[in-house]
Design a protein around this motif. Structure first.
Motif, short mmCIF file in Angstrom:
data_model
loop_
_atom_site.label_atom_id
_atom_site.label_comp_id
_atom_site.label_asym_id
_atom_site.label_seq_id
_atom_site.Cartn_x
_atom_site.Cartn_y
_atom_site.Cartn_z
N GLU A 1 -0.03 -63.30 14.16
CA GLU A 1 -0.89 -62.16 13.40
C GLU A 1 -1.09 -62.49 12.12
OE1 GLU A 1 0.16 -58.15 13.90
OE2 GLU A 1 0.57 -58.41 16.16
N ARG A 2 -1.94 -62.16 11.30
CA ARG A 2 -2.61 -62.52 10.15
C ARG A 2 -1.70 -62.28 8.96
NH1 ARG A 2 -7.57 -64.23 9.13
NH2 ARG A 2 -7.49 -63.50 7.01
N ASN A 3 -1.10 -60.78 9.14
CA ASN A 3 0.04 -60.51 8.14
C ASN A 3 1.46 -60.83 8.27
OD1 ASN A 3 -2.03 -59.30 6.23
ND2 ASN A 3 -2.17 -57.32 7.66
N PRO A 4 2.21 -60.99 7.29
CA PRO A 4 3.52 -61.28 7.75
C PRO A 4 4.36 -59.99 8.59
CG PRO A 4 3.37 -60.79 5.14
CD PRO A 4 1.91 -60.91 6.12
N ARG A 5 5.65 -60.29 8.80
CA ARG A 5 6.26 -59.05 9.22
C ARG A 5 6.60 -58.00 8.25
NH1 ARG A 5 11.60 -61.41 12.04
NH2 ARG A 5 9.80 -62.29 13.44
N ASP A 6 7.16 -58.59 7.05
CA ASP A 6 7.40 -57.63 5.98
C ASP A 6 6.57 -58.01 4.75
OD1 ASP A 6 8.22 -56.21 4.05
OD2 ASP A 6 10.36 -57.07 4.00
N ILE A 7 5.41 -57.38 4.53
CA ILE A 7 4.47 -57.84 3.60
C ILE A 7 5.13 -57.90 2.25
CG2 ILE A 7 2.55 -56.96 2.25
CD1 ILE A 7 1.09 -56.17 5.05
N LYS A 8 5.75 -56.71 1.82
CA LYS A 8 6.42 -56.54 0.62
C LYS A 8 7.42 -57.71 0.10
CE LYS A 8 8.21 -52.79 -2.41
NZ LYS A 8 8.41 -51.38 -2.40
N GLY A 9 8.18 -57.56 1.49
CA GLY A 9 9.34 -58.77 1.15
C GLY A 9 8.91 -60.04 0.98
N PHE A 10 7.71 -60.66 1.76
CA PHE A 10 7.39 -61.85 1.61
C PHE A 10 6.53 -61.83 0.30
CE2 PHE A 10 4.07 -64.81 2.79
CZ PHE A 10 4.88 -66.00 3.18
N ARG A 11 5.95 -61.17 -0.10
CA ARG A 11 5.22 -61.20 -1.25
C ARG A 11 6.36 -61.55 -2.40
NH1 ARG A 11 0.33 -59.21 -2.59
NH2 ARG A 11 1.34 -58.31 -4.60
N LYS A 12 7.37 -60.76 -2.43
CA LYS A 12 8.81 -61.09 -3.32
C LYS A 12 8.94 -62.62 -3.33
CE LYS A 12 10.76 -56.67 -3.89
NZ LYS A 12 11.64 -55.77 -3.63
N ILE A 13 9.08 -63.16 -1.91
CA ILE A 13 9.46 -64.75 -1.82
C ILE A 13 8.35 -65.45 -2.58
CG2 ILE A 13 9.92 -66.54 -0.06
CD1 ILE A 13 11.07 -64.42 1.59
N LEU A 14 7.07 -65.16 -2.10
CA LEU A 14 6.02 -66.01 -2.61
C LEU A 14 6.20 -65.86 -4.25
CD1 LEU A 14 2.61 -65.31 -0.73
CD2 LEU A 14 4.01 -67.55 -1.02
N ASP A 15 6.19 -64.94 -4.87
CA ASP A 15 6.49 -64.81 -6.33
C ASP A 15 7.22 -65.96 -7.12
OD1 ASP A 15 4.57 -63.06 -6.38
OD2 ASP A 15 5.79 -61.29 -6.49
N LYS A 16 8.36 -66.38 -6.29
CA LYS A 16 9.06 -67.50 -6.68
C LYS A 16 8.65 -68.76 -6.80
CE LYS A 16 13.17 -65.35 -4.67
NZ LYS A 16 14.30 -65.54 -3.40
#
Length: 490
Positions: A227-242
């Motif tokens: 699917e297009r969106n990740p399983r945990d949108i908020k958590g994945f965004r925190k990972i990306l921010d690194k």
């Protein structure tokens, strides 16, 4: 060449940057590898160059730049059309010469033999090349760092491409790397795996580990679907921010005049309407002078889209509604000393559009950008449009070629046809709406009643796409979250 100490050179450029660019540089200086996903038109090029020079100050001699020791070099990799853009920016901001490694096989063979001696004798800290040349340059020189531009075009969003394999051989051997794109998402969250694996392979070890950790996978009749969106949108965004820097023009360029997408509703001409109906329903159009045959529904759809740009693309003796509109509005703009840009998805339409421009403005200078231009020709066209002192000028551009150049001398553009990949249209718009623009940008989409065009407005202005959930800014994310909650409460 500027005879300045490197610290003075950096400071003189730093003083001209905006606060968000300085913040981005500060972030990149504290990272070994970084994904710069800033919105198109925010000045990623100059921010990255400043960071690269600061990180590599020790390869310059502080007292006299002309006597610098270039045992290591900075490699810039980009699409062909951007080669001279990078070279011009390096010269403009720092006064440095650079080597472009491209051209025919014979030219490259000569360049390979000369490059080492040139770099020892002259001031060439930067080597600029294309993704297709990576294999040839490996082992020729020592690299301090690498800048990869427009990674979405190069295939670096897909770990299975040949370009990705070639690029991977460099990134593990340099001290730092910066990967740049204003279009980080095409399919969805899965586009994040390949860049993340490049910048931190110790965490993002392999594809299926990434899928199982972050993606939603469903079983379908055709196999597994991610699917297009990740399983945990908020958590994945925190990972990306690194690893990621992401800002939008609307949030950091408060003084940018902005832009609007204006759908222009057109009525097809009588002949155009009949041809459109016949092609889509019968797969064939026939009149006294023209026969148009489509082999299948997909072919018929393509011909219908070409017909909406102008029936002349199919050999039909008719300008069509879009050309009629362009004649009227284009004439008004030229008479009022307003240059403009015309975008189209079809390269074959460019000479036909040029004929229309000549019919409404005798002596109008026309510049054209298509996918088949050599890098030097590409640079000559967009720079010519920007630097020509006359206002009696028009730029014609194929939408897919609408990247890596500026067209800020114009504030009006027309879309005769459009790409169904929203990112490509948006990227084209932002050739006008970017740093340096002083006027509000009006993007006119010429759409026809009773056709597939009727739904394009929603497609072009859709703010709830997956890319914004994944790589949108915090402000954008909160706005989308608020909208979803409001919808659920209803």
């Amino acid at each position: 060449m500027k005879k300045m100490k490197v610290d003075d050179l950096i400071q003189s450029t730093w003083d001209q940057l905006r606060s968000y660019q300085k913040e981005g540089i500060e972030t990149m200086l504290h990272r070994t590898h970084n994904l710069n996903y800033d919105d198109m038109g925010l000045g990623k090029t100059i921010s990255t160059l400043v960071t690269a020079i600061i990180k590599s100050k020790d390869i310059f001699e502080d007292k006299n730049l002309e006597k610098a020791d270039y045992s290591e070099h900075i490699l810039i990799v980009c699409p062909k059309k951007a080669l001279y853009v990078w070279q011009d920016e390096i010269q403009k901001w720092f006064g440095f010469d650079s080597i472009i490694y491209a051209g025919t096989k014979r030219q490259r063979e000569k360049m390979t033999a000369l490059t080492n001696d040139m770099c020892k004798l002259d001031f060439f800290p930067f080597i600029i090349t294309t993704y297709g040349m990576l294999d040839e340059l490996r082992g020729v020189l020592s690299w301090r760092g690498i800048i990869a531009d427009e990674i979405h075009e190069a295939g670096l969003l897909n770990h299975k491409t040949k370009t990705y394999a070639n690029f991977s051989k460099y990134i593990g051997k340099v001290k730092w790397s910066f990967l740049l794109t204003g279009t980080p998402i095409r399919q969805g969250v899965i586009d994040c795996y390949a860049p993340l694996h490049l910048v931190d392979p110790s965490v993002f070890k392999n594809y299926w580990q990434f899928v199982n950790s972050y993606c939603i996978v469903t079983d379908t009749a055709f196999g597994k679907q991610i699917e297009r969106n990740p399983r945990d949108i908020k958590g994945f965004r925190k990972i990306l921010d690194k690893y990621m820097i992401r800002r939008l023009k609307s949030e950091v360029l408060k003084d940018l005049p902005g832009k609007q997408r204006q759908p222009i509703s057109l009525e097809m001409t009588k002949k155009q309407a009949k041809a459109h109906q016949d092609i889509l329903k019968e797969f064939i159009y026939n009149d006294e002078d023209t026969l148009v045959v489509s082999q299948n529904a997909m072919s018929a759809m393509l011909r219908a889209r070409q017909l909406l740009v102008t029936p002349r693309l199919l050999g039909i003796d008719e300008d069509g509604a879009a050309f009629d509109y362009l004649k009227e509005e284009g004439k008004y703009l030229l008479e009022n000393n307003k240059p403009f840009v015309v975008f189209t998805p079809f390269r074959q339409a460019i000479p036909l559009i040029a004929d229309v421009i000549h019919s409404i403005g005798m002596g109008t200078k026309i510049y054209t950008i298509t996918g088949g231009l050599k890098p030097s020709e590409f640079a000559n066209q967009w720079q010519g449009f920007m630097q020509d002192p006359s206002t009696n000028k028009v730029l014609l551009c194929v939408i897919k070629s609408g990247a890596s150049f500026h067209a800020t001398v114009a504030s009006d553009c027309f879309f005769l046809g459009y790409e169904w990949d929203f990112n490509l249209n948006s990227q084209a718009e932002d050739r006008l709406c970017r740093l340096g623009q002083t006027n509000f940008v009006n993007c006119r989409y010429l759409l026809h009643k009773g056709t597939v065009d009727e739904n394009v407005k929603e497609r072009l202005n859709d703010k709830n796409n997956a890319s914004n959930w994944i790589v949108g800014t915090e402000q954008q994310y909160q706005m989308m979250l608020k909208a979803v909650r409001a919808k659920v409460l209803k």
